[in-house]
Structure formats: structure tokens, C-alpha cells
Design a protein around this motif. Structure first.
Motif, PDB file in Angstrom:
ATOM      1  N   ARG A 168       0.821  -1.220   0.000  1.00  0.00           N
ATOM      2  CA  ARG A 168       0.000   0.000   0.000  1.00  0.00           C
ATOM      3  C   ARG A 168       0.850   1.263   0.000  1.00  0.00           C
ATOM      4  O   ARG A 168       0.612   2.193  -0.788  1.00  0.00           O
ATOM      5  N   LEU A 169       1.832   1.322   0.890  1.00  0.00           N
ATOM      6  CA  LEU A 169       2.605   2.557   1.025  1.00  0.00           C
ATOM      7  C   LEU A 169       3.588   2.748  -0.120  1.00  0.00           C
ATOM      8  O   LEU A 169       3.948   3.884  -0.442  1.00  0.00           O
ATOM      9  N   THR A 170       4.035   1.664  -0.754  1.00  0.00           N
ATOM     10  CA  THR A 170       4.847   1.808  -1.960  1.00  0.00           C
ATOM     11  C   THR A 170       4.013   2.398  -3.089  1.00  0.00           C
ATOM     12  O   THR A 170       4.436   3.334  -3.788  1.00  0.00           O
ATOM     13  N   THR A 171       2.820   1.852  -3.273  1.00  0.00           N
ATOM     14  CA  THR A 171       1.910   2.382  -4.298  1.00  0.00           C
ATOM     15  C   THR A 171       1.571   3.845  -4.025  1.00  0.00           C
ATOM     16  O   THR A 171       1.619   4.697  -4.924  1.00  0.00           O
ATOM     17  N   LEU A 172       1.242   4.137  -2.768  1.00  0.00           N
ATOM     18  CA  LEU A 172       0.874   5.502  -2.398  1.00  0.00           C
ATOM     19  C   LEU A 172       2.028   6.471  -2.612  1.00  0.00           C
ATOM     20  O   LEU A 172       1.850   7.573  -3.145  1.00  0.00           O
ATOM     21  N   GLY A 173       3.229   6.070  -2.205  1.00  0.00           N
ATOM     22  CA  GLY A 173       4.384   6.950  -2.345  1.00  0.00           C
ATOM     23  C   GLY A 173       4.686   7.286  -3.792  1.00  0.00           C
ATOM     24  O   GLY A 173       4.977   8.444  -4.123  1.00  0.00           O
ATOM     25  N   ILE A 174       4.629   6.291  -4.678  1.00  0.00           N
ATOM     26  CA  ILE A 174       4.930   6.542  -6.091  1.00  0.00           C
ATOM     27  C   ILE A 174       3.848   7.397  -6.732  1.00  0.00           C
ATOM     28  O   ILE A 174       4.129   8.298  -7.521  1.00  0.00           O
ATOM     29  N   ARG A 175       2.587   7.132  -6.374  1.00  0.00           N
ATOM     30  CA  ARG A 175       1.494   7.908  -6.950  1.00  0.00           C
ATOM     31  C   ARG A 175       1.508   9.365  -6.476  1.00  0.00           C
ATOM     32  O   ARG A 175       0.991  10.247  -7.178  1.00  0.00           O
ATOM     33  N   GLN A 176       2.075   9.633  -5.313  1.00  0.00           N
ATOM     34  CA  GLN A 176       2.086  10.984  -4.774  1.00  0.00           C
ATOM     35  C   GLN A 176       3.319  11.789  -5.173  1.00  0.00           C
ATOM     36  O   GLN A 176       3.455  12.934  -4.748  1.00  0.00           O
ATOM     37  N   VAL A 177       4.202  11.205  -5.969  1.00  0.00           N
ATOM     38  CA  VAL A 177       5.346  11.969  -6.456  1.00  0.00           C
ATOM     39  C   VAL A 177       4.840  13.120  -7.316  1.00  0.00           C
ATOM     40  O   VAL A 177       3.947  12.951  -8.158  1.00  0.00           O
ATOM     41  N   ASN A 178       5.396  14.296  -7.087  1.00  0.00           N
ATOM     42  CA  ASN A 178       4.961  15.503  -7.799  1.00  0.00           C
ATOM     43  C   ASN A 178       5.004  15.280  -9.319  1.00  0.00           C
ATOM     44  O   ASN A 178       6.021  14.849  -9.872  1.00  0.00           O
ATOM     45  N   LYS A 179       3.890  15.577  -9.979  1.00  0.00           N
ATOM     46  CA  LYS A 179       3.805  15.365 -11.424  1.00  0.00           C
ATOM     47  C   LYS A 179       4.805  16.226 -12.186  1.00  0.00           C
ATOM     48  O   LYS A 179       5.303  15.830 -13.251  1.00  0.00           O
ATOM     49  N   GLU A 180       5.108  17.393 -11.648  1.00  0.00           N
ATOM     50  CA  GLU A 180       6.080  18.260 -12.319  1.00  0.00           C
ATOM     51  C   GLU A 180       7.467  17.624 -12.338  1.00  0.00           C
ATOM     52  O   GLU A 180       8.207  17.763 -13.318  1.00  0.00           O
ATOM     53  N   ILE A 181       7.805  16.905 -11.234  1.00  0.00           N
ATOM     54  CA  ILE A 181       9.103  16.215 -11.195  1.00  0.00           C
ATOM     55  C   ILE A 181       9.135  15.098 -12.227  1.00  0.00           C
ATOM     56  O   ILE A 181      10.132  14.899 -12.932  1.00  0.00           O
ATOM     57  N   VAL A 182       8.028  14.352 -12.325  1.00  0.00           N
ATOM     58  CA  VAL A 182       7.949  13.263 -13.305  1.00  0.00           C
ATOM     59  C   VAL A 182       8.027  13.828 -14.726  1.00  0.00           C
ATOM     60  O   VAL A 182       8.747  13.284 -15.586  1.00  0.00           O
ATOM     61  N   GLU A 183       7.325  14.914 -14.968  1.00  0.00           N
ATOM     62  CA  GLU A 183       7.360  15.522 -16.303  1.00  0.00           C
ATOM     63  C   GLU A 183       8.751  16.056 -16.631  1.00  0.00           C
ATOM     64  O   GLU A 183       9.199  15.987 -17.784  1.00  0.00           O
ATOM     65  N   ALA A 184       9.446  16.583 -15.635  1.00  0.00           N
ATOM     66  CA  ALA A 184      10.817  17.049 -15.864  1.00  0.00           C
ATOM     67  C   ALA A 184      11.728  15.884 -16.251  1.00  0.00           C
ATOM     68  O   ALA A 184      12.572  16.005 -17.144  1.00  0.00           O
ATOM     69  N   GLY A 185      11.554  14.734 -15.564  1.00  0.00           N
ATOM     70  CA  GLY A 185      12.335  13.556 -15.928  1.00  0.00           C
ATOM     71  C   GLY A 185      12.045  13.091 -17.337  1.00  0.00           C
ATOM     72  O   GLY A 185      12.965  12.716 -18.086  1.00  0.00           O
TER      73      GLY A 185
END
Length: 302
Positions: A168-185
Motif C-alpha cells: 500500500r505505502l509503496t503504491t501511495l508513495g509513487i502515486r504521490q510523487v509531484n507530477k512536475e518532477i515526473v514531467e521534468a524527468g
């Protein structure tokens, strides 16, 4: 009015019996692997003398949480040694670590899969609800039927009970990563694997470590219950105190469990929170300031 219309119990019994009749060799191989892992972890913890293992935990406490917690860790373990529960505590620690390793080896990849696929998350969520809400004692029955008595069914039941927080907390942690950081990557050309390991997992680490912490705590609580199928450790003393109505034995063994739980909880929790300065740095600063205070001033040059 009390007549059964759906006999779920007989269906479950038939399913377990079917597994025993057709896949007993598979379960024997799994049991041998789990037993080998558990024995290796326990042997590793039993190999150093008590003072050295205590020193390792004290050093961890000093590094992550400071001098006060290091002193508490030393006092707690010395109290366990003087109470005569050191060997049982090490066995319990080995069972907890073994179950936690298996839980994390399955739970974290499953949590990553669930974070990256809504369909997978939709499927595993009710399964995790079932695993967390089913009374812990129930898991001991099929575990004992499939693997016999001993540490293996205890670890198997513990893994089922303790794995959901990691997922649960692995799924939650990855889903809560800031979208701007993901888009920058993504804009820098990261492929799916690089995005996971270089962007999402590092930013989700506090949540993942919280899952590790909860998994260890749930594994420790279940390992005590698993003494009912012969898992060993402090659970044997807790169970014996109940059977004999021995309040003193129950308090002593229970206190050893509590102290061990506090130490494991605080140390693992610290890995999910940023540390301003380590305990070693604070200790060095303390001794450095004392040396400066005790230094003899040199007379000025004429």
C-alpha cells in the motif's frame, strides 16, 4: 434460521486439500527455501556474542537518533540479557527479519506494479483488505496444513499478515510523487525504467520506508502469535505464561517484546525522515567542545 445455505468452510477445506494432493512437492520446496533463509538469518544473529550485537544496535541508534536513544537501546538489551530472555529475543529477531525480507521482496515490486497500473491496483486492493482484516490466528491453520509445524508455517502466516503495508505505502508513495518532477524527468529523456529508479523511487522513499517500518512491526506481532504452531522465540514464553497463568513470566517475556519493538520501530522510522545531523556528529561536537574548554591557553608571543 441457523441452517447454512452457503458452506464456505467446506469449499476452503476442499481447496486446501486439493493443493495438498496435487502440489505437495511445490510446498515442500517453498518450505525448504524459507527454512534455509530463516536458519541463515538466525545463525547470522547468533554468531556474534551478545555484547557485539548489542553494540551494533547501539551504534545504529547513535547514528540515526542520537545519544539518548543509544543509551536507551543499551539499557533495554542489558535488561533483556539479565532477565534471561536473550536467546529467545534473538530467535524472535531472526524470525521477524526473515518474514520482513520475504514480505518486502514480494510487497515492494507488487506496490510498484500497482502504482503503474490502475487495473492491477483495482485487483490487489480488495485482496490486501482481506489480508489485513482477517484475524491473524486464521492464517495459522492453512499454514500448518501446507507446511507442517515449526518456523516455516509461522513465517508463511507472518508474511501474509505483514505484507499489505509494504504494498500500500509503496503504491501511495509513487502515486504521490509531484507530477512536475515526473514531467521534468520525461523531458530530459528518461525512459520508463530510468524514471522509476531515478525519479519516482527516490522521491517516494519516505513513504516506502514507512511501509517497511509497519511491515516490521506487524511481523513482530505476528511472530509472537506464530508460537502456536511452533515458531519459537519469545512467543513460546508468552504462550507458556497463558497456559500456566503465570503473570510474572508473561510480564517478563512481554516486556522483552515491547523493548525490542520500540528499538526496531524507532530505528526503521528514522530512515524515512531526513536527519539534520547524525548522532556521531553530535557526539564528536560534544567531545570537541569539551576539549576546547579544557585546553590550556598558550601565552601570547613577546
Amino acid at each position: 434460521m441457523n441452517e447454512k445455505r452457503i458452506d464456505l468452510g467446506s469449499w476452503v477445506n476442499d481447496a486446501v486439500q486439493y493443493l495438498l494432493d496435487n502440489y505437495s512437492g511445490v510446498f515442500e520446496s517453498i518450505g525448504n527455501g524459507v527454512a534455509y533463509l530463516s536458519e541463515a538469518v538466525e545463525s547470522l544473529l547468533m554468531w556474534p556474542p551478545a555484547w557485539l550485537l548489542i553494540a551494533i544496535f547501539v551504534a545504529l541508534g547513535l547514528w540515526r537518533l542520537g545519544i539518548k536513544f543509544a543509551i536507551f537501546t543499551a539499557v533495554a538489551f542489558i535488561l533483556i540479557v539479565l532477565s534471561g530472555f536473550w536467546d529467545q529475543t534473538v530467535v524472535t529477531l531472526g524470525l521477524t527479519f526473515s518474514a520482513t525480507l520475504i514480505s518486502l521482496a514480494i510487497g515492494i515490486p507488487l506496490g510498484i506494479w500497482g502504482a503503474r497500473s490502475d487495473r492491477v491496483s483495482y485487483v490487489i486492493r480488495p485482496i490486501l483488505d482481506f489480508m489485513q482484516t482477517m484475524p491473524a490466528f486464521v492464517y495459522l491453520i492453512p499454514a500448518a496444513m501446507l507446511f507442517g509445524l515449526g518456523r516455516v508455517p509461522g513465517i508463511f502466516a507472518t508474511v501474509i499478515f505483514a505484507m499489505p503495508p509494504a504494498v500500500r505505502l509503496t503504491t501511495l508513495g509513487i502515486r504521490q510523487v509531484n507530477k512536475e518532477i515526473v514531467e521534468a524527468g520525461e523531458s530530459f529523456g528518461c525512459n520508463s525504467r530510468q524514471l522509476l529508479f531515478k525519479v519516482q523511487l527516490p522521491n517516494a522513499m519516505p513513504s516506502i520506508m514507512a511501509g517497511v517500518n509497519q511491515t516490521i512491526m506487524m511481523a513482530l506481532s505476528m511472530v509472537i502469535i506464530a508460537s502456536m504452531v511452533g515458531a519459537g522465540g519469545l512467543g513460546n514464553d508468552v504462550l507458556a505464561s497463558i497456559q500456566r497463568l503465570d503473570i510474572g513470566l508473561g510480564f517478563e517475556s512481554g516486556m522483552a517484546v515491547v523493548l525490542l519493538a520500540i528499538i526496531l520501530d524507532r530505528i526503521t522510522e528514522s530512515f524515512g525522515t531526513p536527519q539534520k545531523t547524525s548522532g556521531f556528529a553530535r557526539l564528536a561536537a560534544l567531545f570537541g567542545s569539551k576539549r576546547e574548554q579544557n585546553a590550556v591557553p598558550t601565552p601570547p608571543a613577546q
